[in-house]
Structures are given as structure tokens and as C-alpha cells.
Design an enzyme around this catalytic site. Structure first.
Site, short mmCIF file in Angstrom:
data_model
loop_
_atom_site.label_atom_id
_atom_site.label_comp_id
_atom_site.label_asym_id
_atom_site.label_seq_id
_atom_site.Cartn_x
_atom_site.Cartn_y
_atom_site.Cartn_z
N SER A 33 0.80 -1.22 0.00
CA SER A 33 0.00 0.00 0.00
C SER A 33 0.83 1.27 0.00
CB SER A 33 -0.93 0.01 1.22
OG SER A 33 -0.20 -0.13 2.42
N ASP A 333 -3.59 7.85 8.25
CA ASP A 333 -4.73 7.08 8.75
C ASP A 333 -4.35 6.08 9.84
OD1 ASP A 333 -3.33 5.18 7.34
OD2 ASP A 333 -4.87 4.82 5.82
N HIS A 336 -0.65 4.44 7.23
CA HIS A 336 0.05 5.03 6.10
C HIS A 336 0.37 6.50 6.38
CE1 HIS A 336 -2.77 1.86 4.76
NE2 HIS A 336 -1.69 1.41 4.15
#
Length: 380
Positions: A33, A333, A336
Site C-alpha cells: 500500500s 490514517d 500510512h
């Protein structure tokens, strides 16, 4: 909280000519991610966290599948080299094709195949995408990019490969399942061998320039700060958990040893270690040692609780809140980073000192222009 922005946000590294700088012809990206520009979004038909606002609010002004408020490290590198933003492999080539580059990174991906975890009693429910699966996609795509072995080797020799960040999810799985630190440390050479296999396979196909990132200081990230909230090993000067950061440094040291081994095997290839650990620690240390006050380790976007993370409400949920200025935060968040933090890391890879050699030494000239001259949102 400091009133000034976390990072200098006025300038971005971009080459003057949008078509490229004559150094790299293509960019290929593998990872999770930290580098995913939309693969998970497409494969899950939009039913993921990063498909909902406020993801993407800072730059794209809409969710794009990136797990941040804006651009990622790969986006800043692509901009700096005069490339369009990386197309996710799952999106397909579109009208322009994949000749300029393609991103195989998928949020949640692991360095190791899922059976590794299942053999050790760890169910992995959110992904079965490993580095080898991403490499399989790459090999599947390659014949459409070049017609002969010679053509393929020339293409790969003039391409930039980003091999990661990857491996972070392997450790998240193990820590989250309550595995002991000693057991998780035993996974480190296995994870780094998997990264090494990818690099070796790419070089044997013809790759010449590879950027290989290490791990972040995970003891400063809300997901770990929350998971180990009651740890007695907090660093009073930073607020981070020292033993977790020690583990990240242990991982990074062994990754660098693996890269040294590969450099000896492939002396004609340029294998660059990308330091993702020290940029974040430098942000925290620099702010904590000046008059601006301590930088927060809280997530910008979340549902409250310790570090604004860890309860059933997550960023992207209707009941989640978002900070007024993400550039004042490292964490977006809870898992990340913000665009501001990613920009700072990318700057250090392009200019130094967080890559050796820095990318600018491979692709000069790279010049500074204002952020309002950067890619338009519809380039994403």
C-alpha cells in the site's frame, strides 16, 4: 501542535520536459500500500477503505485507491523524472499502453506467499498477493512491451525498478497474531531473501537500476503504538516505542546485507538502498528539538482513541474525522503516511541523503519548479 507546516511544501522535483529526461524509458513498481496507485481499488471493485473520502483530498481531490491524502513516494519520483503517474496493472494499458511504466504494487501485499503464514498458524484473510505473484504479472506483461529478447533486455536496462516497500505486512501479520519478538526476528532473513529473489530475477532478465526501500520506524506509527500501548519502552524524547524501532533497524540492516550480496553477484547493476527509516526519525527529532514543539504521532484521519486510531471507526468511515492540515502530520490514517511525509522521503531519494547514490546522480538534470506546475489531477 506547531503552527508551521511539517515539511517545506512549496517545491517539488520535476524535470523541465514532461516527456522524460532521456535517462529512464520506463518505471516498474512492486510493493504494497505504500506504492499502490489503484490495484486493490480495481480488484475489489471500489469496496475498500481508500475508495472513500477524505482519501486523496490534498492533491487529487478525490479517492484514487492511494492510501494517503495525496501523492505517494512513487508519484513524486515519477514527476521528478518527467513521467505520468504510474498506471496500476489491474487497470489495463488503456490507449497509451504500459510502455512508460506500470505499477504492480497492491495494498496488503506480502513479501512471502500466504502459505508461509498458514503453516505457522496465522490466517491471512485480506490478501494472497506476494512478491512472486507480482513478478508473475510482470513476466505476463513483458511480451507485450518488447518483441525480442534483445529488445526486452534493452527495455529493462533503461528502466527504473522500485522493489518495495514490501515486507511490512509480513511483520504486521505476525505482531497482530501475538507472535514473540524472537520468532518474528527469525522471519527477517526469509522476508529479505524473498526481496532478494525478486531483485535477482529482474537483473537476470536485464534490469540494471533498482531502488529497494527499507522499513519505516514502526515504533512511531499509530497502528503499532496502539497495539503495544502499554509497552514500558517508550522513548520520552520522541514518544516512539524503542524496541519496535530497534526491530525495524534490525530488518533494515539485514536487508542491506542482502543487497550487498546481490551487488557482489551483479556488479554491473546499480542496486540502491532507499532509507525510509531516517527521514521520519529526522522529522520527529528536528521538531522535538526546536521551538516549534513536538510533532504529533497521532493519525490525521481516524475515529478517535489513542493516537486517533484503534477503535472500530477508521479513516474513510462516515463517523471518522480528519485534521484541518495534513501537512502538520506524519501519519495519515494510522497505518500510512501523509503526502507531506511521502514528499520529504522522496526528496531525500532524489537529492540525497536517503539514497546512495541519489537518483539525481543517475538522471541529471532534475530541476525544481513550483507545485502548481506539477501534474494535473486528471493525470492520475
Amino acid at each position: 501542535m506547531a503552527s508551521s507546516t511539517l515539511l517545506p511544501l512549496i517545491l517539488v522535483f520535476l524535470h523541465g520536459l514532461r516527456g522524460g529526461n532521456g535517462c529512464f524509458t520506463t518505471i516498474f513498481s512492486f510493493g504494497d500500500s505504500i506504492a499502490d496507485t489503484g490495484n486493490l481499488l480495481i480488484s475489489e471493485h471500489g469496496n475498500i477503505q481508500s475508495a472513500r473520502p477524505p482519501y486523496g483530498q490534498t492533491f487529487f481531490h478525490r479517492p484514487t485507491g492511494r492510501y494517503s491524502d495525496g501523492r505517494l513516494i512513487i508519484d513524486f519520483i515519477a514527476e521528478a523524472l518527467g513521467f505520468p503517474f504510474m498506471r496500476p496493472f489491474q487497470e489495463g494499458p488503456g490507449d497509451g499502453g504500459f510502455r512508460r511504466g506500470v505499477n504492480f504494487a497492491v495494498a496488503g501485499a506480502t513479501a512471502l506467499d500466504v502459505h508461509f503464514f498458514r503453516e505457522r498458524g496465522m490466517d491471512v484473510l485480506w490478501t494472497n498477493i506476494s512478491l512472486q505473484i507480482q513478478f508473475g504479472w510482470f513476466k505476463e506483461l513483458l511480451p507485450s512491451l518488447c518483441s525480442t529478447d534483445s529488445d526486452c533486455r534493452n527495455l529493462l536496462a533503461t528502466s527504473l525498478f522500485l522493489a518495495g516497500e514490501i515486507g511490512g505486512n509480513d511483520y504486521v501479520i505476525a505482531f497482530g497474531r501475538g507472535k514473540s519478538l524472537s520468532e518474528i526476528k527469525s522471519y527477517v532473513p526469509i522476508v529479505n531473501h524473498a526481496i532478494g529473489v525478486l531483485i535477482n530475477d529482474l537483473i537476470e532478465l536485464g534490469a540494471k537500476t533498482l531502488l529497494v526501500p527499507g522499513n519505516f520506524p514502526i515504533g512511531c506509527i499509530p497502528v503499532f503504538l496502539t497495539l503495544f500501548e502499554h509497552s514500558e519502552d517508550h522513548d520520552l524524547s520522541t514518544g516512539c516505542i524503542k524496541w519496535l524501532n530497534d526491530f525495524a533497524q534490525y530488518q533494515n540492516k539485514h536487508l542491506q546485507l542482502e543487497l550487498d550480496r546481490l551487488r557482489a553477484l551483479h556488479p554491473l547493476a546499480t542496486i540502491i538502498y532507499a532509507d525510509y527509516y531516517n527521514p521520519i526519525m529526522n522529522i520527529i527529532s528536528n521538531h522535538n528539538n526546536n521551538s516549534n514543539g513536538k510533532v504529533t504521532l497521532d493519525a490525521c484521519c481516524g475515529g478517535g482513541g489513542p493516537y486517533n486510531f484503534g477503535n472500530p471507526v477508521h479513516c474513510g468511515d462516515d463517523r471518522a474525522s480528519v485534521c484541518d492540515d495534513p501537512s502538520l502530520y506524519i501519519s495519515w490514517d494510522g497505518v500510512h503516511l501523509t503526502e507531506a511525509a511521502y514528499r520529504f522521503i522522496a526528496e531525500g531519494l532524489l537529492e540525497g541523503p536517503y539514497a546512495d547514490p541519489p537518483i539525481k546522480e543517475l538522471c541529471s538534470p532534475i530541476r525544481l519548479i513550483r507545485d502548481d506546475q506539477a501534474h494535473k489531477v486528471d493525470d492520475a
